[in-house]
Design a protein around this motif. Structure first.
Motif, PDB file in Angstrom:
ATOM      1  N   ASN A 162     -55.979  -7.311   1.819  1.00  0.00           N
ATOM      2  CA  ASN A 162     -56.989  -6.359   2.266  1.00  0.00           C
ATOM      3  C   ASN A 162     -56.289  -5.037   2.567  1.00  0.00           C
ATOM      4  O   ASN A 162     -55.650  -4.879   3.609  1.00  0.00           O
ATOM      5  N   THR A 206     -57.322  -2.218   3.393  1.00  0.00           N
ATOM      6  CA  THR A 206     -57.834  -1.304   4.411  1.00  0.00           C
ATOM      7  C   THR A 206     -57.083  -1.493   5.732  1.00  0.00           C
ATOM      8  O   THR A 206     -57.278  -0.733   6.672  1.00  0.00           O
ATOM      9  N   VAL A 207     -56.208  -2.501   5.768  1.00  0.00           N
ATOM     10  CA  VAL A 207     -55.475  -2.802   7.004  1.00  0.00           C
ATOM     11  C   VAL A 207     -54.032  -2.273   6.920  1.00  0.00           C
ATOM     12  O   VAL A 207     -53.279  -2.676   6.023  1.00  0.00           O
TER      13      VAL A 207
HETATM   14  C1  LIG Z   1     -60.733  -5.955   5.400  1.00  0.00           C
HETATM   15  O1  LIG Z   1     -60.389  -5.517   6.687  1.00  0.00           O
HETATM   16  C2  LIG Z   1     -61.376  -4.724   7.323  1.00  0.00           C
HETATM   17  C3  LIG Z   1     -60.765  -4.187   8.615  1.00  0.00           C
HETATM   18  O2  LIG Z   1     -60.300  -5.225   9.414  1.00  0.00           O
HETATM   19  C4  LIG Z   1     -62.642  -5.552   7.532  1.00  0.00           C
HETATM   20  O3  LIG Z   1     -63.635  -4.758   8.124  1.00  0.00           O
HETATM   21  C5  LIG Z   1     -63.108  -6.070   6.175  1.00  0.00           C
HETATM   22  O4  LIG Z   1     -64.218  -6.910   6.344  1.00  0.00           O
HETATM   23  C6  LIG Z   1     -62.000  -6.819   5.465  1.00  0.00           C
HETATM   24  N1  LIG Z   1     -62.445  -7.143   4.108  1.00  0.00           N
HETATM   25  C7  LIG Z   1     -62.402  -8.385   3.642  1.00  0.00           C
HETATM   26  C8  LIG Z   1     -62.905  -8.551   2.236  1.00  0.00           C
HETATM   27  O5  LIG Z   1     -61.975  -9.322   4.264  1.00  0.00           O
END
Ligand SMILES: *[C@@H]1O[C@H](CO)[C@@H](O)[C@H](O)[C@H]1NC(C)=O
Length: 417
Positions: free
Chosen positions: A73, A75-76
């Protein structure tokens, strides 16, 4: 085999659904010497089982000992940080290819900020911290240029739609990261084997339907000189590699002197305070930018003619009344009805029938809209010395694409209704 220290270690982020499978196959060919000591590919998709179409070549590449795939992921921040950490017995990563970013125009602004802008920013910051020798960002052609002349890298061109605005904002933020060995590779409309996204595969698919129905393929847009420049996926891979080697050799400062262009603000000023990491609107950070399109000078008309003639039909334009009706028809389903039905019929009538394919005849809003994207490709040829592998968009290339889809039993083998 011991790791070859003369070859770089490479990270590719994102783009499994767009261009990174081809880059991976270019760096670690199925038959032949790898160009890299080690390759790690990181994206949100699973590959076992595949949660996006990955094609037969990439599945082979993943089996190579030099190649590692990591589902993560992006975005982290902590995840990105760990993705940059090399395996214990390996040296630090030298080159990073940033192929991330949301390419679906129907995704909203929050997704564009979170999955395009914020991800690339984190990647850029981490890459600068680790002093990677090259960071190549792929910029998709979400712009409108002049229809009168191909845009040079210096020209201030307008990003289109929310998607384009955030892809462009991403470039400003990356450009502002000091000491990031950044090259921006601004590509045309991509096509090639196993490419299942974008306007060109859409055009090829819809043309096949009209060929099957033995009817002309018609455009909603008047014939004009609307450039829609193309680029083969092999050149996206080859060009990205050439740019990485180029900046690794000269570094950002010299690269900026040789190829830097200011990247102006094209967003809503209120976003600057709302979104973390946007730089002030009055700043125009400079970064090396290279256009990458083929030599065909593809336009709406030339693409239409090339794809329709391949399937034995013609490319025509709706008359004024028909066009007016279409533009009033806001419903994408109505516009798509004819060719989506035709494609479904082709799949059903194929022998054996095809029940599942990543290729769709459905044209989304972005695909249906008029695009004017004409880029001058001379700078990458002159400064980087890049030679196009596939200079022309033609029948031969379309045949290769369709034949490969047919081999995978993902393209119908019927010819005429
Ligand atoms: C990825 O991480 C973000 C931030 O923690 C979260 O909001 C999101 O749901 C995650 N995406 C997945 C596909 O797990």
């Amino acid at each position: 085999m011991a790791a070859d220290s003369s070859k770089p270690s490479v990270l590719i982020f994102g783009g499994l659904n767009t261009c990174s499978r081809a880059l991976a196959a270019f760096l670690v060919p199925i038959d032949g010497e790898p160009l890299v000591a080690y390759l790690r590919i990181v994206d949100k998709y699973s590959v076992h089982p595949a949660t996006t179409y990955i094609g037969p070549d990439f599945a082979q590449v993943l089996k190579k000992p030099e190649v590692e795939y990591r589902q993560a992921n992006l975005t982290v921040a902590a995840t990105i940080e760990s993705a940059f950490a090399p395996p214990e017995d390996k040296s630090d990563f030298d080159y990073v290819f940033d192929f991330t970013g949301e390419v679906r125009s129907d995704r909203g602004e929050m997704i564009q900020i979170g999955n395009t802008f914020a991800v690339a920013r984190l990647l850029g910051l981490e890459a600068a911290k680790r002093k990677v020798k090259a960071f190549v960002r792929i910029q998709q052609p979400f712009y409108e240029t002049s229809s009168k002349h191909p845009a040079s890298e210096k020209e201030d061109i307008k990003p289109v739609e929310t998607m384009g605005i955030w892809w462009h904002e991403t470039l400003r933020t990356l450009a502002s990261i000091e000491n990031l060995n950044l090259v921006i590779l601004r590509i045309g409309f991509v096509y090639g084997p196993y490419v299942d996204f974008g306007n060109i595969i859409s055009a090829i698919t819809v043309a096949s339907v009209y060929g099957y129905l033995q009817k002309p393929m018609k455009s909603m847009w008047s014939p004009g000189k609307n450039p829609t420049n193309t680029v083969h996926i092999d050149d996206v891979a080859g060009g990205a590699w050439a740019c990485a080697k180029w900046i690794a050799n000269v570094g950002r400062k010299a690269a900026n002197e040789a190829a830097g262009v200011p990247i102006p603000f094209h967003n809503d000023k209120s976003k600057v305070s709302e979104v973390e990491g946007i730089i002030p609107y009055d700043q125009k950070p400079a970064a090396p930018v290279f256009n990458l399109v083929d030599d065909s000078k593809t336009t709406l008309v030339s693409t239409g003619k090339t794809v329709s003639s391949f399937f034995g039909t013609t490319f025509e334009f709706f008359n004024v009344i028909e066009t007016t009706v279409f533009k009033l028809m806001d419903d994408l389903e109505d516009i798509n009805e004819h060719h989506v039905e035709g494609w479904t019929e082709m799949l059903v009538k194929s022998d054996p029938p095809i029940t599942n394919t990543p290729i769709s005849a459905y044209m989304d809003k972005y695909t249906l809209e008029k695009h004017v994207v004409g880029f001058d490709n001379s700078k990458i040829k002159e400064l980087v010395g890049y030679k196009l592998l596939r200079p022309e968009f033609n029948h031969e290339n379309i045949k290769e694409i369709v034949d490969k889809w047919k081999d995978q039993k993902l393209w119908p083998n019927v010819v005429k209704a």
